[in-house]
Enzyme design. Structure first.
Site, PDB file in Angstrom:
ATOM      1  N   ASN A  11       0.872  -1.180   0.000  1.00  0.00           N
ATOM      2  CA  ASN A  11       0.000   0.000   0.000  1.00  0.00           C
ATOM      3  C   ASN A  11       0.910   1.230   0.000  1.00  0.00           C
ATOM      4  OD1 ASN A  11      -1.801   2.047   0.520  1.00  0.00           O
ATOM      5  ND2 ASN A  11      -2.350   1.342   2.588  1.00  0.00           N
ATOM      6  N   TRP A  12       1.024   1.837  -1.168  1.00  0.00           N
ATOM      7  CA  TRP A  12       1.930   2.988  -1.283  1.00  0.00           C
ATOM      8  C   TRP A  12       1.359   4.254  -0.640  1.00  0.00           C
ATOM      9  CZ3 TRP A  12       4.947   3.396  -6.603  1.00  0.00           C
ATOM     10  CH2 TRP A  12       5.814   2.304  -6.709  1.00  0.00           C
ATOM     11  N   LYS A  13       0.060   4.226  -0.296  1.00  0.00           N
ATOM     12  CA  LYS A  13      -0.594   5.421   0.261  1.00  0.00           C
ATOM     13  C   LYS A  13      -0.333   6.622  -0.656  1.00  0.00           C
ATOM     14  CE  LYS A  13      -0.279   3.283   4.768  1.00  0.00           C
ATOM     15  NZ  LYS A  13      -0.250   3.419   6.216  1.00  0.00           N
ATOM     16  N   HIS A  95      -9.656   1.219   4.672  1.00  0.00           N
ATOM     17  CA  HIS A  95      -8.412   1.418   5.433  1.00  0.00           C
ATOM     18  C   HIS A  95      -8.693   2.368   6.599  1.00  0.00           C
ATOM     19  CE1 HIS A  95      -4.367   2.598   6.512  1.00  0.00           C
ATOM     20  NE2 HIS A  95      -3.940   1.548   5.856  1.00  0.00           N
ATOM     21  N   GLU A  97      -7.101   4.734   7.737  1.00  0.00           N
ATOM     22  CA  GLU A  97      -6.844   6.153   7.446  1.00  0.00           C
ATOM     23  C   GLU A  97      -8.053   6.789   6.773  1.00  0.00           C
ATOM     24  OE1 GLU A  97      -3.071   5.590   5.472  1.00  0.00           O
ATOM     25  OE2 GLU A  97      -2.171   5.067   7.402  1.00  0.00           O
ATOM     26  N   GLU A 165      -5.522  -4.764  10.590  1.00  0.00           N
ATOM     27  CA  GLU A 165      -4.504  -3.738  10.792  1.00  0.00           C
ATOM     28  C   GLU A 165      -4.808  -2.969  12.081  1.00  0.00           C
ATOM     29  OE1 GLU A 165      -2.489  -2.604   6.833  1.00  0.00           O
ATOM     30  OE2 GLU A 165      -4.268  -1.371   7.046  1.00  0.00           O
ATOM     31  N   GLY A 171       2.432   2.320  10.840  1.00  0.00           N
ATOM     32  CA  GLY A 171       3.423   3.375  10.723  1.00  0.00           C
ATOM     33  C   GLY A 171       4.132   3.723  12.020  1.00  0.00           C
ATOM     34  N   SER A 210       3.253  -2.016  10.333  1.00  0.00           N
ATOM     35  CA  SER A 210       4.692  -2.104  10.620  1.00  0.00           C
ATOM     36  C   SER A 210       5.322  -3.446  10.238  1.00  0.00           C
ATOM     37  CB  SER A 210       4.971  -1.768  12.085  1.00  0.00           C
ATOM     38  OG  SER A 210       4.620  -0.410  12.351  1.00  0.00           O
ATOM     39  N   GLY A 231       2.727  -1.157   4.260  1.00  0.00           N
ATOM     40  CA  GLY A 231       2.771   0.261   3.913  1.00  0.00           C
ATOM     41  C   GLY A 231       4.194   0.707   3.615  1.00  0.00           C
ATOM     42  N   GLY A 232       4.811   1.365   4.591  1.00  0.00           N
ATOM     43  CA  GLY A 232       6.135   1.968   4.402  1.00  0.00           C
ATOM     44  C   GLY A 232       7.159   1.065   3.735  1.00  0.00           C
TER      45      GLY A 232
HETATM   46  P1  PGA Z   1       2.739   0.395   7.602  1.00  0.00           P
HETATM   47  O1  PGA Z   1       1.254   0.607   6.991  1.00  0.00           O
HETATM   48  O2  PGA Z   1       3.256  -0.902   7.050  1.00  0.00           O
HETATM   49  O3  PGA Z   1       3.520   1.573   7.116  1.00  0.00           O
HETATM   50  O4  PGA Z   1       2.585   0.349   9.084  1.00  0.00           O
HETATM   51  C1  PGA Z   1       0.395  -0.479   6.786  1.00  0.00           C
HETATM   52  C2  PGA Z   1      -0.915   0.004   6.228  1.00  0.00           C
HETATM   53  O5  PGA Z   1      -1.411   1.050   6.650  1.00  0.00           O
HETATM   54  O6  PGA Z   1      -1.501  -0.665   5.345  1.00  0.00           O
END
Ligand code: PGA
Length: 247
Positions: A11-13, A95, A97, A165, A171, A210, A231-232
């Site tokens: 997930n590149w966000k 998600h 977010e 999640e 993050g 994470s 994500g990251g």
């Molecule tokens: P993260 O994000 O790996 O940077 O913690 C995961 C996500 O929000 O899908």
């Protein structure tokens, strides 16, 4: 029991420019003979370019959200049909977010799932508790409630994934331990079985929050963990490939 094929989705966000397609190509080149399905979900504006760049490779392209309707006066939004037309095969929905920043409810997420199904996109539906909910002993109740509310009955027999999640792990570098992950994944599996019967066994339950090369193997080998939403660590091909190899 047939375990579902593991899915590792990046997930590149809101990260990545046209030049970042090179990173996705490096993933496709390095992915090799993995037993996992591998996907990258870039910002929607890169979906078409990335789909073309990855055509014929093992790496699928997905979106990060869609509108619940197919078209109309919704300035700034994109539809599931548009995402599919651009080459996406999957889409992340609900998600945290988006649930937090855009007040997306379970009902809205369920409508988005239906939109994805109408246009042949495989939904990855996200659920997860806040740290306060966990401390209050409500994690299982919150997560299974989100599963029931966000997954419409029309998913029965269709390809989809659920991503657990925990919001406090996204993050932050914090992760639940495997016992905590297994407890929630087990509760999600039970809920899916109540909702969808036999077909529930084929649904991969991803862990997200994470995930990085150093913890991927341990997390991915926990009971009922059918892959990861990353994500990251999905932004760098080397890190993402290390996670794919940990399956
Ligand atoms: P993260 O994000 O790996 O940077 O913690 C995961 C996500 O929000 O899908």
């Amino acid at each position: 029991m047939n375990s579902p094929t593991p899915l590792i989705a990046g997930n590149w966000k809101m990260n990545g420019l046209a030049s970042s397609i090179a990173e996705a190509k490096a993933v496709a080149q390095g992915v090799g003979a993995t037993s996992a399905r591998v996907a990258i979900c870039p910002p929607s504006i890169l979906v078409h370019r990335m789909s073309e760049a990855l055509q014929g490779t093992k790496v699928l392209v997905g979106g990060q959200d869609v509108h619940a309707d197919d078209s109309g006066a919704f300035t700034g939004d994109i539809s599931a049909e548009m995402l599919a037309d651009a080459g996406a095969k999957l889409v992340i929905l609900g998600h945290s977010e988006r649930r937090e920043a855009y007040r997306e409810s379970d009902e809205l997420v369920a409508r988005k799932v239906l939109a994805a199904l109408r246009h042949g996109l495989e939904p990855i539906v996200c659920v997860g508790e806040t740290i306060d909910q966990r401390k209050a002993g409500e994690a299982l109740k919150v997560v299974t409630g989100q599963v029931r509310g966000s997954l419409p009955p029309e998913l029965n027999g269709k390809a989809f994934a659920v991503a657990y999640e925990p919001i406090w792990a996204i993050g932050t570098g914090l992760t639940p331990n495997n016992l905590q992950i297994e407890e929630v994944h087990g509760a999600i599996r039970t809920t899916l079985a109540e909702m969808f019967g036999e077909a529930a066994q084929r649904v991969p339950i991803l862990y997200g929050g994470s995930v990085k090369p150093s913890n991927a193997a341990e997390i991915l080998h926990a009971c009922e963990v059918g892959g990861a939403l990353v994500g990251g660590a999905s932004l760098k091909a080397d890190d993402f490939l290390a996670i794919v190899r940990a399956v």
